[in-house]
Design an enzyme around this catalytic site. Structure first.
Site, PDB file in Angstrom:
ATOM      1  N   LYS A  15      -0.662 -14.045  19.164  1.00  0.00           N
ATOM      2  CA  LYS A  15      -1.085 -13.675  17.807  1.00  0.00           C
ATOM      3  C   LYS A  15       0.131 -13.296  16.940  1.00  0.00           C
ATOM      4  O   LYS A  15       0.300 -13.824  15.837  1.00  0.00           O
ATOM      5  CB  LYS A  15      -2.081 -12.513  17.869  1.00  0.00           C
ATOM      6  CG  LYS A  15      -3.372 -12.844  18.600  1.00  0.00           C
ATOM      7  CD  LYS A  15      -4.392 -11.735  18.536  1.00  0.00           C
ATOM      8  CE  LYS A  15      -3.982 -10.505  19.317  1.00  0.00           C
ATOM      9  NZ  LYS A  15      -3.914 -10.753  20.786  1.00  0.00           N
ATOM     10  N   THR A  16       0.968 -12.397  17.434  1.00  0.00           N
ATOM     11  CA  THR A  16       2.160 -11.977  16.673  1.00  0.00           C
ATOM     12  C   THR A  16       3.122 -13.135  16.492  1.00  0.00           C
ATOM     13  O   THR A  16       3.678 -13.343  15.404  1.00  0.00           O
ATOM     14  CB  THR A  16       2.862 -10.816  17.404  1.00  0.00           C
ATOM     15  OG1 THR A  16       1.945  -9.738  17.573  1.00  0.00           O
ATOM     16  CG2 THR A  16       4.072 -10.338  16.621  1.00  0.00           C
ATOM     17  N   ASP A  33      -0.665  -5.586  13.055  1.00  0.00           N
ATOM     18  CA  ASP A  33      -1.066  -5.669  14.453  1.00  0.00           C
ATOM     19  C   ASP A  33      -2.131  -4.618  14.741  1.00  0.00           C
ATOM     20  O   ASP A  33      -2.098  -3.516  14.191  1.00  0.00           O
ATOM     21  CB  ASP A  33       0.157  -5.442  15.350  1.00  0.00           C
ATOM     22  CG  ASP A  33      -0.092  -5.871  16.778  1.00  0.00           C
ATOM     23  OD1 ASP A  33      -1.039  -6.642  17.018  1.00  0.00           O
ATOM     24  OD2 ASP A  33       0.671  -5.436  17.672  1.00  0.00           O
ATOM     25  N   THR A  44      -7.631  -7.437  19.095  1.00  0.00           N
ATOM     26  CA  THR A  44      -8.229  -7.787  20.377  1.00  0.00           C
ATOM     27  C   THR A  44      -9.725  -7.482  20.387  1.00  0.00           C
ATOM     28  O   THR A  44     -10.404  -7.774  21.367  1.00  0.00           O
ATOM     29  CB  THR A  44      -7.559  -6.996  21.529  1.00  0.00           C
ATOM     30  OG1 THR A  44      -7.663  -5.600  21.248  1.00  0.00           O
ATOM     31  CG2 THR A  44      -6.091  -7.375  21.659  1.00  0.00           C
ATOM     32  N   ARG A  72       2.716 -12.786  27.928  1.00  0.00           N
ATOM     33  CA  ARG A  72       3.693 -11.702  28.039  1.00  0.00           C
ATOM     34  C   ARG A  72       3.699 -11.120  29.442  1.00  0.00           C
ATOM     35  O   ARG A  72       4.755 -10.898  30.045  1.00  0.00           O
ATOM     36  CB  ARG A  72       3.391 -10.617  27.012  1.00  0.00           C
ATOM     37  CG  ARG A  72       4.445  -9.523  26.920  1.00  0.00           C
ATOM     38  CD  ARG A  72       4.034  -8.417  25.977  1.00  0.00           C
ATOM     39  NE  ARG A  72       3.662  -8.923  24.657  1.00  0.00           N
ATOM     40  CZ  ARG A  72       2.426  -8.977  24.197  1.00  0.00           C
ATOM     41  NH1 ARG A  72       1.417  -8.547  24.948  1.00  0.00           N
ATOM     42  NH2 ARG A  72       2.183  -9.448  22.992  1.00  0.00           N
TER      43      ARG A  72
END
Length: 424
Positions: free
Chosen positions: A52-53, A103, A132, A196
């Site tokens: 997303k980021t 975020d 999320t 990640r």
């Protein structure tokens, strides 16, 4: 000190971006807008570690526009307004609107989200939010209506395998080492679809090897290095609610195997046993109901047992109740009945209680007709006598509709016997 592997491997362009082909693959909706250089405000909804980021940063790089970042965890209304003021003063005529990336936007309060509305509507900033959690629950309606919503999926096994190979072959630090990947099952399983986490685990395993030796990556090595529970289960996050939902729906759908599986997921994830027990009690009342009234007794007994014996033995009565509920006949007639009754009450208002049903503790009330004409059911054969129990305006209303399961059929036939046409 070198950056973490996950940061070193962060994609800089859409061609480097892994996954989400439905959004950024060839001719996909978001890719076409990015390539055209014009994007609306949008919210990216998906689990952690799916890009997303990264996607927001790629958009900013592609459009060559200022990129402001706020974290909903640490930023307040004042921070939002400061960024909006900077965006206004730094924008040139004809240029793209600066991008404001927030975020965990679901953590913004209503007042914080309200402070964004004007700037988003006027195009002062292009908002990209990441969350999320389900935006329909966490983002205020006016802001959500001004943004497109794009759903990101957990990375597939193929996506994760591509990331592993790319890291081993392209990362400046990993290329210095001799790495042999014998197995990747544990590596992928522990990542839970999170890029990640995958790269962090890979880096941990590589760094644990002795200098100069070949780094062998297999399932045993990954498990030994991590020494932790691989299950993704955030008790405050969406995964929590999805697993609980799957558990309840498996019971409702009469699948004891699935019910046990999802219960095990909750147990291994550290769920509060009382939470699981409460779900069983609710399911017994909502989904089994009058088809098997013993279900509620069993569920309640399991709840009591867990409270008395604790954990881990409490898993046994919980499992017993889950299997019993899943294999039981089902009826939601009581659940439907009370919902219809509540809807009727809300729509019809405060209707008067018929006089013969009213309480008459005083002489004045009796003189006014309170309780006059009431027939005491136990004075009649079968402990029943026909009389009006609903308000005058609702005398023909039916709220409970029998569903004719074997146990409930007996209740229905008794109503037909007592009330005749009303229940036929």
């Amino acid at each position: 000190m070198s950056e973490p592997l996950a940061e070193r491997m962060r994609p800089r362009t859409l061609d480097e971006y892994v996954g989400q082909k439905h959004l950024v693959g060839p001719n996909a909706v978001l890719r076409n807008m990015i390539d055209a250089g014009r994007i609306p405000s949008f919210i990216l909804w998906g689990p952690p570690g799916v890009g997303k980021t990264t996607l927001a940063q790629i958009v900013a790089n592609k459009l060559e526009t200022p990129f402001y970042t706020l974290s909903a965890v640490t930023s307040g209304v004042k921070d939002v307004r400061e960024v909006i003021d900077r965006a206004k003063s730094g924008r040139f005529f004809g240029s793209h609107s600066p991008i404001l990336f927030i975020d965990e936007i679901h953590r913004f309060s209503k007042s914080q989200q309200d402070s964004l509305l004007g700037a988003v509507e006027k195009g002062v900033v292009t908002l990209i939010g990441a969350t999320t959690e389900n935006p329909s629950f966490e983002v205020i309606r006016p802001l959500l209506s001004r943004c497109q919503l794009y759903v990101l999926q957990p990375l597939s096994k193929e996506d994760l395998e591509e990331l592993i190979q790319r890291a081993v072959q392209q990362d400046v630090e990993l290329k210095k080492k001799t790495i042999r990947i014998k197995e990747n099952t544990a590596l992928i399983r522990y990542s839970g679809g999170d890029a990640r986490k995958l790269l962090n685990i890979l880096e941990l395993v590589v760094e644990a090897a002795l200098p100069g030796e070949e780094v062998l990556i297999d399932d045993e090595t990954v498990v030994n290095r991590l020494q932790q529970n691989p299950l993704a289960y955030d008790k405050d996050g969406e995964m929590h609610y999805d697993i609980v939902s799957a558990f309840i729906k498996s019971i409702r759908g009469s699948d004891p195997d699935a019910a046990l599986y999802w219960m095990a997921r909750m147990i291994e994830g550290g769920e509060d046993p009382q939470f699981i027990a409460r779900r069983l009690v609710i399911s017994a009342a909502e989904d089994i109901g009058l088809a098997n009234p013993n279900a509620l007794l069993i569920a309640n007994a399991a709840f009591d047992a867990v409270m008395k014996i604790g954990w881990p033995e409490g898993r046994i009565p919980l499992a017993e109740a889950a299997v019993y509920l899943a294999t039981s006949a089902k009826s939601n007639s009581a659940y439907n009945g009370i919902n219809q009754a509540l809807e009727l009450v809300r729509s019809s208002g405060n209707l008067s209680v018929p006089l013969h049903l009213r309480n008459a503790p005083t002489k004045l009330m009796r003189e006014l007709g309170y309780a006059d004409g009431y027939k005491y059911a136990h004075d009649y054969p079968e402990h029943f006598v026909p009389q009006q129990y609903l308000p005058d305006e609702l005398t023909q209303t039916r709220l409970w509709q029998a569903q004719h399961s074997p146990a409930e059929e007996k209740l229905y036939q008794r109503m037909v016997h007592l009330w005749g046409e009303r229940y036929q």
